[in-house]
Design a protein around this motif. Structure first.
Motif, PDB file in Angstrom:
ATOM      1  N   GLN A   1       1.190  -1.566  -0.054  1.00 40.13           N
ATOM      2  CA  GLN A   1      -0.232  -0.074  -0.012  1.00 40.13           C
ATOM      3  C   GLN A   1       0.247   1.448  -0.086  1.00 40.13           C
ATOM      4  O   GLN A   1       0.419   1.829  -0.761  1.00 40.13           O
ATOM      5  N   LEU A   2       1.486   0.851   0.572  1.00 42.19           N
ATOM      6  CA  LEU A   2       2.632   2.781   0.411  1.00 42.19           C
ATOM      7  C   LEU A   2       3.390   2.254  -0.609  1.00 42.19           C
ATOM      8  O   LEU A   2       3.899   3.864  -1.117  1.00 42.19           O
ATOM      9  N   THR A   3       3.816   1.596  -1.389  1.00 41.22           N
ATOM     10  CA  THR A   3       4.630   1.984  -2.304  1.00 41.22           C
ATOM     11  C   THR A   3       3.479   2.597  -3.260  1.00 41.22           C
ATOM     12  O   THR A   3       3.887   2.752  -4.527  1.00 41.22           O
ATOM     13  N   GLU A   4       1.833   2.035  -3.079  1.00 43.57           N
ATOM     14  CA  GLU A   4       1.195   2.570  -4.152  1.00 43.57           C
ATOM     15  C   GLU A   4       0.624   3.950  -3.488  1.00 43.57           C
ATOM     16  O   GLU A   4       1.206   4.582  -5.093  1.00 43.57           O
ATOM     17  N   VAL A   5       0.633   4.066  -2.306  1.00 44.77           N
ATOM     18  CA  VAL A   5       0.567   5.530  -1.882  1.00 44.77           C
ATOM     19  C   VAL A   5       2.235   6.270  -2.052  1.00 44.77           C
ATOM     20  O   VAL A   5       1.950   7.548  -3.006  1.00 44.77           O
ATOM     21  N   TYR A   6       2.997   6.229  -2.842  1.00 45.89           N
ATOM     22  CA  TYR A   6       4.862   6.626  -2.249  1.00 45.89           C
ATOM     23  C   TYR A   6       4.332   7.323  -3.946  1.00 45.89           C
ATOM     24  O   TYR A   6       5.224   8.617  -4.572  1.00 45.89           O
ATOM     25  N   SER A   7       4.083   6.679  -4.774  1.00 45.03           N
ATOM     26  CA  SER A   7       3.801   6.349  -6.246  1.00 45.03           C
ATOM     27  C   SER A   7       2.955   7.296  -6.505  1.00 45.03           C
ATOM     28  O   SER A   7       4.078   8.269  -7.442  1.00 45.03           O
ATOM     29  N   LEU A   8       1.822   7.172  -5.731  1.00 46.07           N
ATOM     30  CA  LEU A   8       0.814   8.775  -6.257  1.00 46.07           C
ATOM     31  C   LEU A   8       1.542   9.622  -6.132  1.00 46.07           C
ATOM     32  O   LEU A   8       1.138  11.012  -7.206  1.00 46.07           O
ATOM     33  N   HIS A   9       1.744   9.949  -5.150  1.00 45.02           N
ATOM     34  CA  HIS A   9       2.912  11.668  -4.108  1.00 45.02           C
ATOM     35  C   HIS A   9       3.631  11.726  -5.549  1.00 45.02           C
ATOM     36  O   HIS A   9       3.864  12.544  -5.251  1.00 45.02           O
ATOM     37  N   ALA A  10       4.564  10.180  -5.250  1.00 44.80           N
ATOM     38  CA  ALA A  10       6.082  10.858  -6.124  1.00 44.80           C
ATOM     39  C   ALA A  10       5.202  12.159  -8.314  1.00 44.80           C
ATOM     40  O   ALA A  10       5.650  12.789  -8.316  1.00 44.80           O
ATOM     41  N   ASP A  11       4.538  10.487  -8.393  1.00 47.89           N
ATOM     42  CA  ASP A  11       4.201  10.912 -10.010  1.00 47.89           C
ATOM     43  C   ASP A  11       3.237  12.763  -9.574  1.00 47.89           C
ATOM     44  O   ASP A  11       3.367  13.613 -10.177  1.00 47.89           O
ATOM     45  N   ALA A  12       2.517  12.927  -8.500  1.00 47.59           N
ATOM     46  CA  ALA A  12       1.976  14.477  -8.179  1.00 47.59           C
ATOM     47  C   ALA A  12       3.419  15.104  -8.731  1.00 47.59           C
ATOM     48  O   ALA A  12       3.075  16.490  -9.233  1.00 47.59           O
ATOM     49  N   TYR A  13       4.283  15.378  -7.732  1.00 47.22           N
ATOM     50  CA  TYR A  13       5.111  16.369  -7.784  1.00 47.22           C
ATOM     51  C   TYR A  13       6.349  16.229  -8.845  1.00 47.22           C
ATOM     52  O   TYR A  13       7.499  17.203  -8.865  1.00 47.22           O
TER      53      TYR A  13
END
Length: 263
Positions: free
Chosen positions: A196-208
């Motif tokens: 889940q954190l892999t998913e979450v960090y990827s979402l935030h990374a993509d946004a930035y």
């Protein structure tokens, strides 16, 4: 052992956090009742616990179904004799929930975690509280994350949902304390080894517009020890808080943020 002769329900036991906590509870002597929506995932966790000498039972229950939650709690007490620990580790897929600015977020995406996490914790805690009140003892554990108490962008409805769970935990502690029941919330920073954190960090990374590793490094730097907590560390604290050695702790938000939050 910390939880010898205790009976513990773990909701969301097929997930990374729930399964780790269930393993630790079992290793500390508890009989664990694994609850979730996917039978195969629960059975895999149960097999590992049993292979290590622990005792685990499996039940497929929708935690948003109050009748199913109540019936399962009744079954635990009927079969095991007591319900001593309840831990809710349910989670939602975060794609479409995190990683989007509030001004661009749909009402449904904002509402989903707010409608899910507080209600799920209310239903499972209510079921546990009713039975623990009768027996005069028990521990109810919830879990949230550091954005409930910090200013973090792109969290959508997750931070409000976690803040609601923490407020619920304090209210439950106030009402159930006179009957010998403790309620503690674990507030953790991201555990990067979980899917889940892999998913979450990827979402935030993509946004930035940065890599996932770069975003994780950014989060790691925000901790005081320069290391994010692990699932095993969260599980160890959960077992201690659930034990009689933490008898004086209730209405508390246990800070497991590695210093990301300074109390």
């Amino acid at each position: 052992m910390l939880l010898e002769n205790k009976n513990a329900i773990v909701y969301g036991a097929g997930g990374s956090v729930g399964s780790a906590v269930a393993h630790t509870f079992a290793a500390e002597g508890a009989r664990v009742f694994l609850v979730g929506r996917t039978t195969a995932a629960l059975e895999a966790v149960a097999e590992k616990i049993q292979a290590s000498g622990g005792v685990a039972d499996v039940a497929t229950v929708d935690v948003m179904d109050e009748d199913a939650v109540e019936a399962h709690a009744d079954a635990v007490v009927r079969n095991a004799g007591s319900l001593d620990v309840s831990f809710n580790a349910i989670s939602l897929p975060q794609t479409g929930i995190q990683g989007t600015r509030f001004v661009d977020l749909s009402p449904d995406a904002f509402d989903l975690p707010i409608a899910t996490y507080p209600k799920a914790n209310f239903l499972t805690a209510r079921a546990a509280g009713r039975r623990m009140t009768v027996q005069g003892s028990g521990v109810i554990l919830t879990i949230t994350a550091s954005p409930s108490r910090t200013a973090v962008a792109l969290m959508g409805g997750m931070a409000p949902a976690w803040a609601a769970v923490e407020a619920l935990s304090r209210g439950l502690a106030a009402e159930l304390g006179p009957n010998g029941v403790r309620v503690v919330c674990l507030n953790a920073a991201g555990m990067p080894e979980t899917p889940q954190l892999t998913e979450v960090y990827s979402l935030h990374a993509d946004a930035y517009g940065i890599s996932r590793d770069a975003f994780q490094a950014r989060m790691t730097e925000r901790t005081l020890r320069k290391q994010l907590p692990t699932v095993a560390e969260i599980a160890d604290v959960a077992a201690f808080v659930a034990s009689d050695r933490a008898a004086a702790m209730t209405a508390a938000i246990a800070n497991l943020s590695a210093g990301m939050i300074a109390d």
